[in-house]
Design an enzyme around this catalytic site. Structure first.
Site, short mmCIF file in Angstrom:
data_model
loop_
_atom_site.label_atom_id
_atom_site.label_comp_id
_atom_site.label_asym_id
_atom_site.label_seq_id
_atom_site.Cartn_x
_atom_site.Cartn_y
_atom_site.Cartn_z
N ARG A 176 0.80 -1.23 0.00
CA ARG A 176 0.00 0.00 0.00
C ARG A 176 0.83 1.28 0.00
NH1 ARG A 176 -2.29 -3.18 -1.68
NH2 ARG A 176 -4.12 -4.30 -0.97
N SER A 225 -10.20 1.03 3.47
CA SER A 225 -9.47 0.52 4.65
C SER A 225 -8.76 1.69 5.33
CB SER A 225 -8.44 -0.52 4.24
OG SER A 225 -9.10 -1.66 3.77
N GLU A 295 -3.68 3.90 6.67
CA GLU A 295 -3.58 3.69 5.21
C GLU A 295 -4.17 4.90 4.50
OE1 GLU A 295 -4.68 -0.17 3.58
OE2 GLU A 295 -5.51 0.80 1.80
C1 LIG Z 1 -15.38 1.30 -0.63
C2 LIG Z 1 -13.90 1.33 -0.85
C3 LIG Z 1 -13.21 0.15 -1.12
C4 LIG Z 1 -11.82 0.16 -1.31
N1 LIG Z 1 -11.19 -1.01 -1.59
C5 LIG Z 1 -9.85 -1.00 -1.81
C6 LIG Z 1 -9.14 -2.22 -2.10
O1 LIG Z 1 -9.70 -3.29 -2.18
N2 LIG Z 1 -7.81 -2.16 -2.30
C7 LIG Z 1 -7.13 -0.98 -2.22
O2 LIG Z 1 -5.91 -0.99 -2.42
N3 LIG Z 1 -7.77 0.18 -1.95
C8 LIG Z 1 -9.10 0.20 -1.73
N4 LIG Z 1 -9.74 1.36 -1.45
C9 LIG Z 1 -8.95 2.60 -1.34
C10 LIG Z 1 -8.79 3.40 -2.63
O3 LIG Z 1 -9.83 3.11 -3.55
C11 LIG Z 1 -7.44 3.16 -3.30
O4 LIG Z 1 -6.36 3.48 -2.45
C12 LIG Z 1 -7.30 4.00 -4.57
O5 LIG Z 1 -6.15 3.59 -5.25
C13 LIG Z 1 -7.22 5.50 -4.31
O6 LIG Z 1 -7.37 6.17 -5.53
P1 LIG Z 1 -7.97 7.64 -5.60
O7 LIG Z 1 -8.00 8.05 -7.01
O8 LIG Z 1 -9.28 7.69 -4.89
O9 LIG Z 1 -6.87 8.44 -4.79
P2 LIG Z 1 -7.09 9.50 -3.62
O10 LIG Z 1 -7.79 8.84 -2.48
O11 LIG Z 1 -7.71 10.73 -4.18
O12 LIG Z 1 -5.58 9.78 -3.21
C14 LIG Z 1 -4.82 8.76 -2.59
C15 LIG Z 1 -3.34 9.17 -2.67
O13 LIG Z 1 -2.91 9.12 -4.02
C16 LIG Z 1 -2.32 10.37 -4.41
N5 LIG Z 1 -2.62 10.58 -5.82
C17 LIG Z 1 -3.81 10.53 -6.44
N6 LIG Z 1 -3.66 10.75 -7.76
C18 LIG Z 1 -2.35 10.96 -7.97
C19 LIG Z 1 -1.55 11.23 -9.13
N7 LIG Z 1 -2.09 11.36 -10.35
N8 LIG Z 1 -0.23 11.41 -8.97
C20 LIG Z 1 0.35 11.30 -7.75
N9 LIG Z 1 -0.34 11.03 -6.62
C21 LIG Z 1 -1.68 10.86 -6.74
C22 LIG Z 1 -2.96 11.39 -3.49
O14 LIG Z 1 -2.14 12.54 -3.33
C23 LIG Z 1 -3.07 10.59 -2.19
O15 LIG Z 1 -1.84 10.60 -1.52
C24 LIG Z 1 -11.12 1.39 -1.24
C25 LIG Z 1 -11.81 2.58 -0.98
C26 LIG Z 1 -13.18 2.55 -0.79
C27 LIG Z 1 -13.90 3.85 -0.53
#
Ligand SMILES: Cc1cc2nc3c(=O)[nH]c(=O)nc-3n(C[C@H](O)[C@H](O)[C@H](O)COP(=O)(O)OP(=O)(O)OC[C@H]3O[C@@H](n4cnc5c(N)ncnc54)[C@H](O)[C@@H]3O)c2cc1C
Length: 304
Positions: A176, A225, A295
């Site tokens: 992660r 998470s 996380e």
């Molecule tokens: C219902 C639910 C279920 C989930 N299940 C999982 C799962 O099974 N497995 C899992 O790993 N995660 C899970 N997640 C967490 C999440 O979906 C992941 O971590 C996802 O990859 C985050 O992507 P995001 O676009 O929403 O990033 P954000 O939440 O908007 O940002 C997360 C991080 O990424 C950085 N970031 C975003 N875009 C960029 C970019 N273009 N360049 C550099 N940095 C960037 C941000 O600065 C921040 O530090 C879940 C979340 C929810 C709400």
């Protein structure tokens, strides 16, 4: 926080819109927290590169994807918050069984494109509700696979707008997290898949969707998470053992369905949700001796 409009006057002239004082909580799953001093939505990589090149180095930059792993504190975020625009959403398959995806493309869109192209190996992305950019930063994963297992290379822009190409190894993936420099903005990724049978790929994706909706509060205001699983442990089991299932602070609650998820039942503030998370950490430490590590990424300053 300075008034957003005065910061806008200092920002480079670009095509992407600037929104001073934008309510970025609306761009996150939690729907909580304070505003961005300025929100900038670059339409494409060219605009973003120009912005970064000309931006004064003293202005902080914070990236958000679709905010599915993000908690915004109530005092809001200083500087410029960037959310990639439409020009970063393309997903295409190539003859080498690879998918090239813009960093603002949803993981679900990558999974769908893989299915349409008859490619297997990316089914796990069907279950992750974030963007490619967020997945690269978080090394997102589910059902035994993570970005690390499928990434060929990532393209990024550094803080001065120069293009950087990173191999899988250079991403420095761990559980992660990616150890690639924190100031890199990912703009594109290439994933390796393999030829497969469409019905089997689709069946696996449907299985993943069904498993999600029966085990996670996916229709709630949440951040996924909350804590990483400590080595050899499951965070949710430790939280349960510490008696935190259903623990509440105002409208913030430890999910009763999956207790490593925090829920905003409506009016919880970012600070309240964070305080509930800290209370869980303290209780788990007291009950088990284990310190949980967040996380969820927390951004911005506390409110007053
Ligand atoms: C219902 C639910 C279920 C989930 N299940 C999982 C799962 O099974 N497995 C899992 O790993 N995660 C899970 N997640 C967490 C999440 O979906 C992941 O971590 C996802 O990859 C985050 O992507 P995001 O676009 O929403 O990033 P954000 O939440 O908007 O940002 C997360 C991080 O990424 C950085 N970031 C975003 N875009 C960029 C970019 N273009 N360049 C550099 N940095 C960037 C941000 O600065 C921040 O530090 C879940 C979340 C929810 C709400």
């Amino acid at each position: 926080m300075a008034h957003g409009a005065s910061l806008v006057a200092r920002l480079p002239r670009v095509r992407g819109p600037y929104q001073p004082g934008a309510a970025i909580k609306d761009l996150t799953w939690f729907r909580a927290g304070g505003p961005a001093e300025v929100l900038y939505i670059p339409p494409d990589a060219e605009d973003l590169a120009l912005f970064l090149k000309e931006l004064s180095p003293d202005v902080p930059v914070t990236l958000i994807g679709v905010g599915s792993n993000l908690l915004v504190r109530d005092g809001g975020v200083d500087g410029v918050v960037i959310r990639l625009g439409r020009g970063f959403m393309n997903v295409t398959a190539d003859p080498m069984n690879r998918l090239r995806a813009g960093a603002a493309a949803l993981d679900v869109a990558v999974a769908k494109a893989a299915l349409e192209a008859g490619l297997t190996g990316l089914e796990f992305m069907r279950g992750i509700p974030g963007t490619v950019g967020g997945g690269l930063r978080m090394n997102a994963g589910a059902y035994g696979r993570e970005f690390k297992d499928v990434l060929v290379e990532a393209l990024a822009l550094d803080r001065r707008g120069a293009r950087v190409r990173l191999t899988n190894t250079q991403m420095g993936f761990e559980y992660r997290r990616a150890n690639a420099p924190a100031d890199l903005i990912f703009v594109e990724a290439v994933f390796q898949a393999a030829p497969g049978e469409k019905p089997a790929i689709e069946a696996r994706m449907n299985e993943i969707t069904d498993a999600r909706s029966s085990t996670q509060p996916i229709k709630s205001r949440t951040g996924g998470s909350t804590f990483k699983n400590p080595p050899g442990e499951k965070a949710w089991q430790l939280i349960d053992r510490a008696g935190c299932r259903g623990l509440r602070r105002g409208d913030a609650e430890v999910s009763t369905m999956h207790c490593n998820f925090l829920i905003n039942h409506g009016k919880a503030s970012g600070d309240e949700i964070e305080a509930l998370g800290e209370e869980v950490r303290a209780k788990v430490k007291a009950a088990t001796g284990i310190e949980l590590e967040w996380e969820i990424k927390r951004i911005g300053k506390k409110g007053t």
